[in-house]
Design a protein around this motif. Structure first.
Motif, mmCIF file in Angstrom:
data_model
loop_
_atom_site.group_PDB
_atom_site.id
_atom_site.type_symbol
_atom_site.label_atom_id
_atom_site.label_comp_id
_atom_site.label_asym_id
_atom_site.label_seq_id
_atom_site.Cartn_x
_atom_site.Cartn_y
_atom_site.Cartn_z
ATOM 1 N N VAL A 36 0.849 -1.204 0.000
ATOM 2 C CA VAL A 36 0.000 0.000 0.000
ATOM 3 C C VAL A 36 0.879 1.246 0.000
ATOM 4 O O VAL A 36 0.642 2.199 -0.757
ATOM 5 C CB VAL A 36 -0.969 -0.011 1.210
ATOM 6 N N GLY A 37 1.950 1.234 0.830
ATOM 7 C CA GLY A 37 2.864 2.376 0.897
ATOM 8 C C GLY A 37 3.532 2.633 -0.448
ATOM 9 O O GLY A 37 3.605 3.776 -0.914
ATOM 10 N N ALA A 38 4.007 1.555 -1.099
ATOM 11 C CA ALA A 38 4.691 1.694 -2.399
ATOM 12 C C ALA A 38 3.723 2.213 -3.464
ATOM 13 O O ALA A 38 4.094 3.048 -4.298
ATOM 14 C CB ALA A 38 5.265 0.346 -2.814
ATOM 15 N N MET A 276 -5.416 4.665 -6.577
ATOM 16 C CA MET A 276 -4.506 3.529 -6.762
ATOM 17 C C MET A 276 -4.501 2.636 -5.514
ATOM 18 O O MET A 276 -4.521 1.403 -5.615
ATOM 19 C CB MET A 276 -3.086 4.032 -7.052
ATOM 20 N N ALA A 277 -4.475 3.275 -4.327
ATOM 21 C CA ALA A 277 -4.473 2.493 -3.079
ATOM 22 C C ALA A 277 -5.761 1.680 -2.949
ATOM 23 O O ALA A 277 -5.741 0.524 -2.518
ATOM 24 C CB ALA A 277 -4.308 3.429 -1.885
ATOM 25 N N HIS A 278 -6.883 2.279 -3.357
ATOM 26 C CA HIS A 278 -8.159 1.554 -3.275
ATOM 27 C C HIS A 278 -8.148 0.339 -4.211
ATOM 28 O O HIS A 278 -8.641 -0.729 -3.840
ATOM 29 C CB HIS A 278 -9.314 2.488 -3.624
ATOM 30 N N PHE A 284 -6.352 -7.008 -3.031
ATOM 31 C CA PHE A 284 -6.013 -7.863 -1.890
ATOM 32 C C PHE A 284 -7.241 -8.632 -1.392
ATOM 33 O O PHE A 284 -7.139 -9.810 -1.029
ATOM 34 C CB PHE A 284 -5.426 -7.024 -0.754
ATOM 35 N N ILE A 285 -8.397 -7.967 -1.370
ATOM 36 C CA ILE A 285 -9.624 -8.640 -0.918
ATOM 37 C C ILE A 285 -9.957 -9.790 -1.879
ATOM 38 O O ILE A 285 -10.294 -10.901 -1.446
ATOM 39 C CB ILE A 285 -10.787 -7.622 -0.818
ATOM 40 N N VAL A 286 -9.828 -9.532 -3.189
ATOM 41 C CA VAL A 286 -10.121 -10.568 -4.191
ATOM 42 C C VAL A 286 -9.134 -11.729 -4.038
ATOM 43 O O VAL A 286 -9.532 -12.904 -3.982
ATOM 44 C CB VAL A 286 -10.051 -9.966 -5.625
ATOM 45 N N THR B 249 -13.505 4.858 6.174
ATOM 46 C CA THR B 249 -12.365 4.824 7.102
ATOM 47 C C THR B 249 -11.074 4.548 6.340
ATOM 48 O O THR B 249 -10.046 5.192 6.591
ATOM 49 C CB THR B 249 -12.588 3.728 8.173
ATOM 50 N N VAL B 250 -11.135 3.603 5.390
ATOM 51 C CA VAL B 250 -9.951 3.304 4.572
ATOM 52 C C VAL B 250 -9.512 4.565 3.830
ATOM 53 O O VAL B 250 -8.334 4.924 3.803
ATOM 54 C CB VAL B 250 -10.248 2.152 3.580
ATOM 55 N N MET B 251 -10.495 5.271 3.236
ATOM 56 C CA MET B 251 -10.175 6.492 2.491
ATOM 57 C C MET B 251 -9.467 7.505 3.396
ATOM 58 O O MET B 251 -8.470 8.135 2.998
ATOM 59 C CB MET B 251 -11.440 7.111 1.893
ATOM 60 N N GLY B 252 -9.986 7.641 4.635
ATOM 61 C CA GLY B 252 -9.388 8.581 5.584
ATOM 62 C C GLY B 252 -7.960 8.218 5.904
ATOM 63 O O GLY B 252 -7.064 9.071 5.910
ATOM 64 N N ARG B 253 -7.714 6.920 6.149
ATOM 65 C CA ARG B 253 -6.355 6.490 6.534
ATOM 66 C C ARG B 253 -5.381 6.649 5.356
ATOM 67 O O ARG B 253 -4.226 7.037 5.545
ATOM 68 C CB ARG B 253 -6.374 5.023 7.000
ATOM 69 N N ILE B 254 -5.869 6.349 4.162
ATOM 70 C CA ILE B 254 -4.996 6.508 2.983
ATOM 71 C C ILE B 254 -4.660 7.990 2.795
ATOM 72 O O ILE B 254 -3.527 8.337 2.447
ATOM 73 C CB ILE B 254 -5.675 5.931 1.715
#
Lengths: 302, 272
Positions: A36-38, A276-278, A284-286, B249-254
């Motif tokens: 996620v960071g990368a 991109m992170a989403h 990852f969920i898939v 929440t995920v959106m906020g943390r990202i």
């Protein structure tokens, strides 16, 4: 080009993780963090951006400010801390730009002690350089922070001067020309709270907007946004939810007032890494589900 | 190599990187004043150190994380206390209490304010501090009782009005928005966010969601038949709500991660 490089690097990594998962090997949680960071880092370096269009809940706030007659009185409350700032500061800055561009009178205040310091950053970085003609006490003023949470709102809904004998700079409110026809919050045309905790948008609805029948809008951190949706559209005229809401507002601001295009809209820039992170999290969920169903099928067969 | 030795080596490496970063940032400062450049270089480097210290928790708990966490808690407490003093004691009490004190703190004195009334919160505030003295600590309960009573009373009325009555009222929505007959509806059907079709669909989702959600929490009748179906739909609605909350929440943390990485790449490494 940046999008292709990012897609190849991230896609390759995801395929490798999918391969490991299908083989039944555990993927360390730190690999997920690293990934996620990368992903975010690549999207920032390559400045990936995607177009945004304002949704009705954001557009209604924009239209309200856009259609108020010049000289209208608007309160903008900084109810957040540095931990929320990356999400909500772009909203606050977009509100400042829009309100002053439309020649409204802007009353700053804060229900969070940390809000006052963050407000001074906005004043120095946005308001003063971009609106050098805006005069303190005439076009805008800073009431600062007051302790008391919703108790503060409960007082200023009937009398500003009881809670704020002076502004943040020690000037008596009576010495500020923009306070001549202001007795309480009820004299305001629009209340805007930008925050994400308590006190925040909800308290502004409960203790100011509803009892005073004053139009209220909000900008909130993503975590608390779902809890505020039920107030729209009757108790809140509109709401900016997280970075996405801020980006939609910035897109609308640029569309209507193109002079802000070169001001470096941070929320719009953040939506590239965000998207991109989403995508990676969904992948990852898939992958996790594919590995789970495969292992379950193998278990049944054996 | 023992863990203590490894920790010492790691601390030395971190200190060295910190020093190199400080020197380089000070050298690349834009100000004419050397002091300003050195100060700004230190502040940016220290902010980077704290950011990376907090991130290091993702690997595992460690002394750098503990240091950054403790510093954050301590500074936050001190910051709020100072702001409380300057905004409330100096901002609200001093202008009503004394002309000379007002002049000392450079705040405008309020001649016609209710000077006697302000001593009531001052007394309550002072006896709240008696918690620090075990023998008379019980006095602080009066202040707490006042705070709890006033807050409960204030919130009860406002929550009842805005969170209950207004929310019930908000649920009464038209199920056929701007309805002018089936022909008109079919002719103008579109997926625009502010179109009639989406408005009708949204209101139906709210209506069905509220009704089924209420049915799920109705425990006086067994959840069977049509009632059971509505209850099942209710739990699905709840699941979707929790999913939406998690997504936000995920959106906020990202967003926070984006903010920090932008700081590291922009303010520290100057590669943006």
């Amino acid at each position: 080009m940046g999008l292709i490089i990012s897609a190849v690097v991230i896609g390759g990594g995801l395929l490798w993780i999918l391969y490991l998962s299908i083989k039944g090997q555990d993927v360390d949680r730190r690999i997920v963090y690293l990934f996620v960071g990368a992903t975010v880092a690549l999207a920032i370096i390559f400045r990936l951006e995607f177009g945004e269009v304002a949704t009705p809940i954001v557009k209604s706030v924009f239209d309200k400010i856009e259609n108020l007659p010049a000289g209208s009185k608007i309160v903008l409350s900084y109810d957040f801390d540095p931990a929320m700032a990356p999400e909500v500061n772009p909203m606050a800055n977009a509100f400042i730009r829009h309100i002053l561009e439309k020649k409204h009178r802007l009353f700053f205040m804060s229900l969070w002690a940390t809000g006052q310091s963050l407000l001074s950053v906005s004043l120095n970085d946005v308001l003063k350089p971009e609106f050098p003609d805006a005069k303190y006490g005439v076009d805008y003023c800073n009431l600062g922070y007051k302790a008391g949470n919703e108790g503060v709102l409960n007082v200023v809904i009937t009398n500003f001067r009881k809670m704020f004998p002076s502004d943040a700079n020690g000037n008596s409110l009576d010495s500020l020309p923009m306070f001549k026809d202001v007795e309480s919050l009820k004299d305001m045309d629009l209340l805007i709270s930008v925050g994400g905790g308590k006190p925040g948008v909800k308290e502004w609805v409960l203790f100011a907007g509803d009892p005073g029948k004053i139009a209220t809008a909000g900008g909130s951190a993503a975590v608390s946004t779902p809890l505020l949706y039920p107030y729209w559209p009757r108790q809140l005229i509109g709401l900016l939810g997280g970075t996405k809401g801020a980006a939609e507002y910035e897109a609308e601001l640029i569309k209507t007032h193109p002079r802000f295009k070169d001001k470096g809209m941070p929320a719009l820039r953040m939506m590239g890494p965000q998207t991109m992170a989403h995508v990676v999290i969904i992948a990852f969920i898939v992958i996790g589900n594919v590995a789970y169903f495969r292992s379950r099928r193998k278990g049944k067969q054996s | 190599m023992t863990s203590k030795t490894a920790m010492r080596i790691l601390t030395a490496i971190v200190a060295l990187i910190f020093l190199i970063s400080w020197i380089m940032k000070s050298g690349s400062g834009m100000s004419d004043s050397a002091f300003t450049n050195v100060r700004d270089g230190f502040l940016v480097t220290f902010a980077v150190f704290l950011t990376l210290s907090i991130f290091s928790f993702l690997y595992r708990d460690n002394p750098f994380y503990k240091f950054a966490e403790s510093l954050y808690v301590g500074i936050s407490a001190g910051y709020w206390m100072c702001y409380g003093f300057w905004s409330t004691v100096v901002g609200n009490f001093v202008p009503r209490a004394s002309r000379s004190l007002s002049e000392f703190f450079h705040v405008p004195y309020q001649e016609h304010a209710d000077h006697i009334l302000i001593y009531i919160p001052i007394i309550f505030g002072l006896i709240l501090l008696t918690r620090l003295l075990p023998k008379i600590g019980w006095l602080s309960r009066w202040s707490l009782a006042f705070i709890i009573g006033a807050t409960a009373g204030l919130n009860l009325t406002r929550y009842l009005r805005s969170d209950f009555i207004s929310q019930v009222s908000n649920s009464f929505i038209p199920l056929f928005v701007d309805w002018k007959g089936v022909g008109d509806f079919v002719n103008h059907i579109s997926l625009a966010a502010d179109g009639q079709f989406i408005a009708i669909l949204s209101n139906w989702v709210i209506f069905v969601g509220v009704m089924c959600g209420l049915v799920y929490f109705f425990f006086s009748k067994e959840h069977k038949g049509a009632f059971g179906v509505a209850s099942r739909v209710g739990i699905w609605i709840l699941m979707v709500t929790f999913g939406a909350s998690f997504g936000y929440t995920v959106m906020g943390r990202i967003s926070l991660l984006v903010g920090r990485i932008t700081f590291l790449f922009g303010d520290w490494l100057n590669i943006l």
